[in-house]
Enzyme design. Structure first.
Site, PDB file in Angstrom:
ATOM      1  N   ALA A 181      -4.419  12.704  21.175  1.00 27.90           N
ATOM      2  CA  ALA A 181      -4.082  13.002  22.576  1.00 27.90           C
ATOM      3  C   ALA A 181      -4.657  14.341  23.016  1.00 27.90           C
ATOM      4  CB  ALA A 181      -2.567  12.958  22.779  1.00 27.90           C
ATOM      5  N   LYS A 207      -7.652   5.119  12.553  1.00 22.23           N
ATOM      6  CA  LYS A 207      -8.133   4.022  13.409  1.00 22.23           C
ATOM      7  C   LYS A 207      -7.266   3.866  14.644  1.00 22.23           C
ATOM      8  CE  LYS A 207      -9.319  -0.900  13.357  1.00 22.23           C
ATOM      9  NZ  LYS A 207      -8.503  -1.228  14.565  1.00 22.23           N
ATOM     10  N   SER A 208      -5.958   4.072  14.498  1.00 22.78           N
ATOM     11  CA  SER A 208      -5.050   3.887  15.624  1.00 22.78           C
ATOM     12  C   SER A 208      -5.252   4.923  16.719  1.00 22.78           C
ATOM     13  CB  SER A 208      -3.601   3.908  15.139  1.00 22.78           C
ATOM     14  OG  SER A 208      -3.208   5.209  14.752  1.00 22.78           O
ATOM     15  N   ASN A 243      -5.021   8.889   1.887  1.00 21.30           N
ATOM     16  CA  ASN A 243      -5.314   8.329   3.210  1.00 21.30           C
ATOM     17  C   ASN A 243      -5.711   9.394   4.227  1.00 21.30           C
ATOM     18  OD1 ASN A 243      -5.086   5.631   2.744  1.00 21.30           O
ATOM     19  ND2 ASN A 243      -3.148   5.354   3.814  1.00 21.30           N
ATOM     20  N   ARG A 245      -6.899  21.594  22.317  1.00 22.39           N
ATOM     21  CA  ARG A 245      -5.573  21.527  22.920  1.00 22.39           C
ATOM     22  C   ARG A 245      -5.167  20.064  22.979  1.00 22.39           C
ATOM     23  NH1 ARG A 245      -7.963  25.927  25.373  1.00 22.39           N
ATOM     24  NH2 ARG A 245      -6.596  27.747  25.701  1.00 22.39           N
ATOM     25  N   THR A 293      -8.944   3.414   7.922  1.00 23.78           N
ATOM     26  CA  THR A 293      -8.402   2.179   8.494  1.00 23.78           C
ATOM     27  C   THR A 293      -6.939   2.324   8.902  1.00 23.78           C
ATOM     28  OG1 THR A 293      -7.810   1.384   6.288  1.00 23.78           O
ATOM     29  CG2 THR A 293      -9.970   0.749   7.132  1.00 23.78           C
ATOM     30  N   ASP A 311      -2.040  16.989  21.157  1.00 26.63           N
ATOM     31  CA  ASP A 311      -0.861  16.732  20.324  1.00 26.63           C
ATOM     32  C   ASP A 311      -1.083  17.091  18.867  1.00 26.63           C
ATOM     33  OD1 ASP A 311       0.457  15.869  22.524  1.00 26.63           O
ATOM     34  OD2 ASP A 311       0.652  13.780  21.912  1.00 26.63           O
ATOM     35  N   ASP A 314       0.818  -1.207   0.000  1.00 28.70           N
ATOM     36  CA  ASP A 314       0.000   0.000   0.000  1.00 28.70           C
ATOM     37  C   ASP A 314       0.856   1.263   0.000  1.00 28.70           C
ATOM     38  OD1 ASP A 314      -2.422  -1.291  -0.128  1.00 28.70           O
ATOM     39  OD2 ASP A 314      -2.796  -1.226   2.024  1.00 28.70           O
ATOM     40  N   GLY A 315       2.024   1.220   0.660  1.00 29.23           N
ATOM     41  CA  GLY A 315       2.913   2.375   0.661  1.00 29.23           C
ATOM     42  C   GLY A 315       3.434   2.701  -0.726  1.00 29.23           C
TER      43      GLY A 315
END
Length: 270
Positions: free
Chosen positions: A185, A165-166, A122, A148, A161, A150, A45-46
């Site tokens: 975050a 998703k992560s 993506n 506020r 995905t 990251d 995919d990359g």
């Protein structure tokens, strides 16, 4: 038919790319990296993401085919041992395709009248590297919240995905032409209040991010990363352009998701 071949530098991919080029010449398929009809990627995919950015200016005339040297990906329908089958499909090509929505990214810099323009397959992320990122988030020009944390991740349906998703975003079927904003975050307490949930925004709406400071940011467009300063505004919306994949065979989206994250079909009898 004119074929372009894009591969990564892994030894297996280099060998497969050479084999594929030989098969193309043996079957009178013209190799043309400058003005192709079909772009065949060999790697993963990359590699396909790299090919997309290389040919992003030709999306109205090219279709993509992905060959994966490991397992099937979200954009790669063919395996490394299926090159001859792929050649047969190319020889019987009837121009059919399946398309996915893209993300339109516009970046405005301090002192510049015109914005820089990018397309993402993506996602795009904006992060602060030397402290808390503070920015105002607008939806369709209406102030939604002061964030506020990251950073921010804005993704396409197919990109949902990935990084999205992560960090807790939802997986969205690509027929839903929507973009998704997921906070990275975030700080959420009695003093600093934010929604704290992913946002799914309709096709006819857009997201605008205005950082309170203009220094120390990292901007990503898919796998491309750059350190930025003097950014005053970022605008995200569903792009007018779409990416097209040659529809010789096409794995159902939810089958890709199941195979990538669950693998139930391999472990259990249905």
């Amino acid at each position: 038919m004119r074929i372009a071949v894009v591969n990564n530098n892994v030894e297996q991919s280099l060998k497969l790319a050479e084999q594929f080029r030989i098969l193309c010449l043996q079957n009178n398929l013209l190799l043309d990296d400058k003005n192709p009809d079909v772009v065949v990627t060999i790697g993963g995919d990359g590699t396909l993401l790299s090919a997309f950015h290389r040919y992003a200016h030709m999306l109205d005339q090219v279709r993509f085919v992905g060959v994966h040297t490991g397992h099937l990906g979200f954009y790669t329908d063919w395996r490394d041992y299926e090159l001859e089958d792929l050649i047969i499909s190319l020889l019987h090509d009837e121009g059919e395709s399946v398309s996915y929505p893209l993300l339109d990214v516009k970046v405005t810099y301090q002192g510049q009248k015109e914005s820089s323009h990018f397309l993402s397959l993506n996602e795009s992320t904006m992060k602060r590297i030397d402290g808390t990122m503070v920015c105002d988030v607008f939806i369709k020009d209406e102030l939604f919240e002061r964030f506020r944390g990251d950073g921010m991740c804005i993704s396409t349906p197919t990109g949902s995905t990935g990084y999205n998703k992560s960090v807790g975003g939802a997986v969205i079927h690509p027929r839903l032409e929507a973009l998704q904003l997921t906070e990275i975050a975030p700080i959420n307490n009695r003093v600093f209040r934010i929604l704290g949930s992913p946002l799914i925004v309709a096709r006819d709406e857009w997201i605008r991010i205005k950082p309170l400071t203009t220094e120390g940011f990292v901007l990503t467009i898919d796998q491309l990363t750059s350190s930025e300063k003097n950014i005053t505004e970022l605008n995200y919306c569903i792009a007018k352009e779409r990416i097209h994949f040659a529809r010789y065979r096409h794995t159902h989206f939810w089958s890709r998701v199941e195979d990538a994250f669950i693998g139930a079909k391999k472990n259990y009898e249905v």
